[in-house]
Design a protein around this motif. Sequence first.
Motif, PDB file in Angstrom:
ATOM      1  N   CYS A   1       0.810  -1.220   0.000  1.00 13.97           N
ATOM      2  CA  CYS A   1       0.000   0.000   0.000  1.00 13.97           C
ATOM      3  C   CYS A   1       0.841   1.268   0.000  1.00 13.97           C
TER       4      CYS A   1
ATOM      5  N   ILE B   1      -5.970  -3.759  -3.735  1.00 15.73           N
ATOM      6  CA  ILE B   1      -5.663  -2.370  -3.380  1.00 15.73           C
ATOM      7  C   ILE B   1      -6.129  -1.438  -4.491  1.00 15.73           C
TER       8      ILE B   1
ATOM      9  N   CYS C   1      -2.952  -5.333   4.850  1.00 16.79           N
ATOM     10  CA  CYS C   1      -2.476  -5.918   3.592  1.00 16.79           C
ATOM     11  C   CYS C   1      -2.034  -7.363   3.787  1.00 16.79           C
TER      12      CYS C   1
END
Length: 100
Positions: free
Chosen positions: A36, A87, A71
């Motif tokens: 991310c 994402i 994540c």
Amino acid sequence: MHLDKPPVRTDLEQCIPDQDAKARLFHEQQEKGNACGVKLDIWHLEIDHIIPRSKNGGDYYQNYQLLCGRCNHTKGDRPMEYLRAKIKHRREALRNKVSV
């Protein structure tokens, strides 16, 4: 030819995912989660196997990355492509929601 066991890499040294490896990864990834890209403190990041152990990924430094908890749990034992797609989908959904 059929192999009973997958081949094992001999060119990489095994490395236990400990605090030293985590600190080194933290510095190399510039204090960000590898998926991310969010900058976090070291204790908010988790060591993840890029190629999961369940898919014959080894305990090698080159197979480690730091991910934020969200994540890491989203990725699970799936490949990074799965996480990147999730994402991207989340970001597009947020962008569309904000622009409406």
